[in-house]
Write a protein that holds these residues in place. Structure first.
Motif, PDB file in Angstrom:
ATOM      1  N   ALA A  71      40.994  43.375  46.511  1.00 43.52           N
ATOM      2  CA  ALA A  71      42.305  42.759  46.723  1.00 43.52           C
ATOM      3  C   ALA A  71      43.412  43.751  46.386  1.00 43.52           C
ATOM      4  CB  ALA A  71      42.432  41.490  45.862  1.00 43.52           C
ATOM      5  N   ALA A  72      43.191  44.523  45.326  1.00 44.14           N
ATOM      6  CA  ALA A  72      44.217  45.466  44.878  1.00 44.14           C
ATOM      7  C   ALA A  72      44.458  46.572  45.902  1.00 44.14           C
ATOM      8  CB  ALA A  72      43.811  46.073  43.531  1.00 44.14           C
ATOM      9  N   ILE A  73      43.392  47.073  46.511  1.00 40.69           N
ATOM     10  CA  ILE A  73      43.576  48.196  47.440  1.00 40.69           C
ATOM     11  C   ILE A  73      44.084  47.739  48.798  1.00 40.69           C
ATOM     12  CG2 ILE A  73      41.892  49.680  46.269  1.00 40.69           C
ATOM     13  CD1 ILE A  73      39.874  49.041  48.427  1.00 40.69           C
ATOM     14  N   THR A  74      44.158  46.433  48.998  1.00 43.05           N
ATOM     15  CA  THR A  74      44.653  45.949  50.287  1.00 43.05           C
ATOM     16  C   THR A  74      45.956  45.163  50.152  1.00 43.05           C
ATOM     17  OG1 THR A  74      43.194  44.035  50.063  1.00 43.05           O
ATOM     18  CG2 THR A  74      42.388  45.869  51.399  1.00 43.05           C
ATOM     19  N   GLY A  75      46.637  45.341  49.029  1.00 40.94           N
ATOM     20  CA  GLY A  75      47.998  44.818  48.989  1.00 40.94           C
ATOM     21  C   GLY A  75      48.296  43.678  48.045  1.00 40.94           C
ATOM     22  N   LEU A  76      47.301  43.215  47.277  1.00 40.71           N
ATOM     23  CA  LEU A  76      47.600  42.168  46.302  1.00 40.71           C
ATOM     24  C   LEU A  76      47.642  42.774  44.893  1.00 40.71           C
ATOM     25  CD1 LEU A  76      45.486  39.157  47.637  1.00 40.71           C
ATOM     26  CD2 LEU A  76      47.932  39.562  47.928  1.00 40.71           C
ATOM     27  N   ARG A  77      48.043  41.945  43.940  1.00 42.14           N
ATOM     28  CA  ARG A  77      48.135  42.389  42.542  1.00 42.14           C
ATOM     29  C   ARG A  77      47.318  41.453  41.666  1.00 42.14           C
ATOM     30  NH1 ARG A  77      51.281  47.054  40.862  1.00 42.14           N
ATOM     31  NH2 ARG A  77      52.086  47.849  42.814  1.00 42.14           N
ATOM     32  N   PRO A  78      45.999  41.577  41.727  1.00 38.66           N
ATOM     33  CA  PRO A  78      45.150  40.637  40.986  1.00 38.66           C
ATOM     34  C   PRO A  78      45.209  40.819  39.472  1.00 38.66           C
ATOM     35  CG  PRO A  78      43.824  42.344  42.014  1.00 38.66           C
ATOM     36  CD  PRO A  78      45.215  42.561  42.497  1.00 38.66           C
ATOM     37  N   VAL A  79      45.190  39.697  38.794  1.00 42.38           N
ATOM     38  CA  VAL A  79      44.989  39.694  37.340  1.00 42.38           C
ATOM     39  C   VAL A  79      43.686  38.934  37.127  1.00 42.38           C
ATOM     40  CG1 VAL A  79      45.890  39.012  35.092  1.00 42.38           C
ATOM     41  CG2 VAL A  79      47.477  39.629  36.939  1.00 42.38           C
ATOM     42  N   ALA A  80      42.609  39.680  36.939  1.00 44.13           N
ATOM     43  CA  ALA A  80      41.300  39.046  36.796  1.00 44.13           C
ATOM     44  C   ALA A  80      41.001  38.856  35.318  1.00 44.13           C
ATOM     45  CB  ALA A  80      40.223  39.907  37.443  1.00 44.13           C
TER      46      ALA A  80
END
Lengths: 324, 322
Positions: A71-80
């Motif tokens: 998700a991070a490398i495709t434009g989101l900012r995940p907080v897992a």
């Protein structure tokens, strides 16, 4: 300023970033409506932002971490969230082989702006699989930023910086600090990575420590003051990047250093700090650097065993006394 | 059915990968490629069939045997070849090499040296496509060996509960290094395993680019509609061994002969010609053009400089905004 718990301050930081940036979302086991996180950090956020952005996952740590990478490398900012730090062992490939190395292996073509929150430390009698302090493994893995705030006033500013950081950030919390209260600024604030905080000023001995040990170190410093020993307490707040300067300046002032964490001793972050200081400030040292750590055993269950295992105020005080 | 243009596209992609990998094998023989290689020779139809069914903005997740995926997806062959040689002009500036050959700008999420580690990343990329509402899909390549790893179950499950736009592409070449799949998988197919996750699946001839393409088109349609993941098991075979020095003597002679008689390039060429999409002469023309491109890529790579040693210290972190 408002007095609030570490938990509340952390939640406020998460909430503000989710309001500010729609790319930010949370995922993990039991982070959503039914539970709100094992330590209730995300309680109420699913109601506020919906199940899509506060996403309960199956018990699949490696894929939680890997999905955060994707998700991070495709434009989101995940907080897992990994429910307990011990369980990050199940996600080591995604954390250490993928998140940490992607930018490098791919020659800078991509970056991995994710935050992975988890919780370390003992003190709750939940034994060897729910009590470890494993930060050294990740400090030893190039490509990962590491924040480990121990105070309510820091956690909000650091989680916001973590979420905005273009790199993978491991965000380590401690079980025993969630209920600790402090005054927290009402207005938005960010704490830059790589800036240590001098938690207490002193002249005779420097204590460098992290997470819950900082609270014990401050208690120890308070008592030692009554004996006429003036202790300076330094909180790095992030391990990567590491603020060497604040620590070295302090050591150059006091000439003495005690390093204290809850990790088992061999190969702990304290070993790295001690090695770094003797490399860079040997001439200023008036005494050996003393490490205060847990013994090299798994974390035991029974209260007297666990109390023996976790460094306490007395051990920190004894360490300080041994070099003044 | 499939139009002529698509048949030519399938032939071109299959052949392009073949010529690229053959060149790599040649250069490797000249000792110009450091380290090891996992060649894609023999499996070209899978990469061709999958990528022909995707848009440029769709993503693929590659593996340790990734050259073919990347080239078929439209990577710049010069930069790809230079990467294999460890040159500074390589797509990863010489930091990745064969196992991490990646070109992000043509939709390659990455190639990975850890078997089965790409599946979770594909889940995240597909989740991202869904949450951002892009309608893009993710095709995730992995081998028969990877289907025995825990991430296979975790990732198939997560993709199914969230109805993610992902296509799980199993390249079943029947061997995990030297271990035959029948020693490690109790079921007749890997596709069967998808059933437990409520994911529709299919087994296709992975040496037939058209068959692969048709199955992937169906899966892509399903994914774009929001109906969730599919799994396509493509049965194929390595023309060479697992890696650099593996003569693959563990494979029965009859088996190898059977598969080598089913050359993916010849199969799609025959189909394209039979269906009137291509003449021998046109095929030859395409081959000449591609060969020229591949030769130019090799020349570019060989002539390129190595990175400066101290570049080893760069690209660990992205710069933080001030």
């Amino acid at each position: 300023m408002t007095e609030m718990t570490y938990r509340e301050a952390l939640k406020q930081g998460l909430r503000e970033e989710m309001q500010r940036d729609e790319r930010v979302f949370i995922m993990g086991e039991d982070v959503g409506k039914n539970w709100g996180g094992a330590f209730k950090v995300t309680k109420g956020l699913a109601e506020e932002f919906g199940d899509e952005r506060v996403r309960d996952t199956p018990i699949s740590e490696n894929t939680i971490a890997g999905a955060a990478v994707g998700a991070a490398i495709t434009g989101l900012r995940p907080v897992a969230e990994i429910m307990f730090g011990d369980l990050i062992t199940l996600a080591m490939d995604q954390v250490c082989n993928q998140a940490a190395k992607m930018r490098y292996m791919f020659g800078g073509q991509t970056s991995v702006p994710l935050v992975l929150r988890t919780v370390f430390g003992g003190g709750k009698n939940i034994a060897s699989h729910h009590s470890q302090s494993l930060e050294a493994w990740f400090m030893h893995t190039p490509g990962l930023k590491i924040a480990l705030p121990a105070f309510a006033s820091d956690v909000k500013g650091l989680i916001k910086t973590a979420i905005r950081n273009p790199n993978p950030v491991l965000f380590f919390e401690h079980k025993l600090v969630y209920d600790k209260k402090e005054e927290v600024p009402d207005e938005e604030y960010l704490i830059p990575f790589g800036e240590a905080k001098v938690r207490r000023e002193g002249a005779d001995v420097t204590i460098w420590g992290t997470m819950f040990m900082l609270h014990k170190a401050l208690d120890a410093a308070e008592e030692l003051a009554k004996e006429g020993i003036s202790v300076e307490v330094i909180d790095p707040r992030t391990l990567v990047p590491l603020d060497k300067k604040t620590l070295l300046d302090s050591v150059k002032k006091t000439g003495r250093l005690v390093v204290v964490t809850e990790e088992t001793k061999t190969g702990a972050t304290t070993a790295e700090i001690a090695a770094m200081v003797q490399e860079e400030a040997f001439d200023w040292l008036d005494a050996p650097i003393i490490r205060v750590n847990a013994p090299d055993t798994p974390v035991p269950f029974s209260p007297p065993l666990e109390q023996f295992f976790i460094p306490d105020k007395k051990r920190i005080m004894d360490a300080v006394r041994s070099i003044v | 059915m499939v139009d002529k243009k698509t048949l030519v596209d399938l032939y071109t992609r299959t052949l392009k990968v073949r010529l690229f990998e053959s060149k790599v094998w040649d250069i490797f023989g000249q000792n110009l490629i450091p380290g090891t290689l996992h060649l894609y020779l023999g499996q070209e139809a899978v990469a061709a069939g999958v990528t022909a069914a995707l848009k440029k903005t769709d993503w693929i997740q590659s593996t340790h045997r990734g050259h073919g995926h990347v080239v078929a997806k439209g990577a710049d062959m010069k930069r790809a070849m230079a990467e294999l040689l460890g040159k500074s002009t390589g797509s990863c500036k010489g930091k990745g090499g064969s196992m991490h050959i990646t070109q992000f700008d043509v939709g390659v999420l990455g190639a990975t040296g850890v078997v089965a580690s790409g599946l979770p990343i594909a889940v995240g990329a597909a989740l991202s496509c869904k949450m951002r509402g892009t309608k893009d899909v993710v095709a995730c390549f992995f081998g028969d060996g990877a289907s025995n790893n825990g991430t296979f179950g975790e990732s198939l499950n997560m993709s199914s509960i969230w109805k993610l736009p992902v296509i799980w592409v199993v390249e079943n070449n029947f061997y995990a290094m030297g271990t035959p799949i029948k020693w490690t998988c109790p079921s007749e197919s890997i596709a069967q395993r998808a059933e437990g996750y409520c994911i529709p699946s299919k087994v296709v001839d992975g040496n037939n680019a058209l068959e692969v393409y048709e199955a992937i088109v169906e899966a892509v349609e399903r994914a774009r509609k929001g109906d969730g993941p599919s799994l396509v098991e493509c049965r194929t075979y390595r023309m060479k061994g697992h890696s650099r020095f593996d003569p693959a003597k563990y494979r029965p002679k009859e088996e190898t002969e059977y598969w080598l008689s089913r050359d993916p390039v010849e199969i799609i060429k025959k189909i394209a010609i039979e269906q009137g999409a291509l003449t021998e002469k046109e095929a030859e023309k395409i081959e000449k053009k591609l060969q020229k491109e591949v030769d130019a890529a090799a020349e570019f790579a060989i002539k390129s400089e190595y990175p400066k040693p101290e570049e080893a210290l760069e690209d660990v972190f992205a710069e933080e905004a001030a």
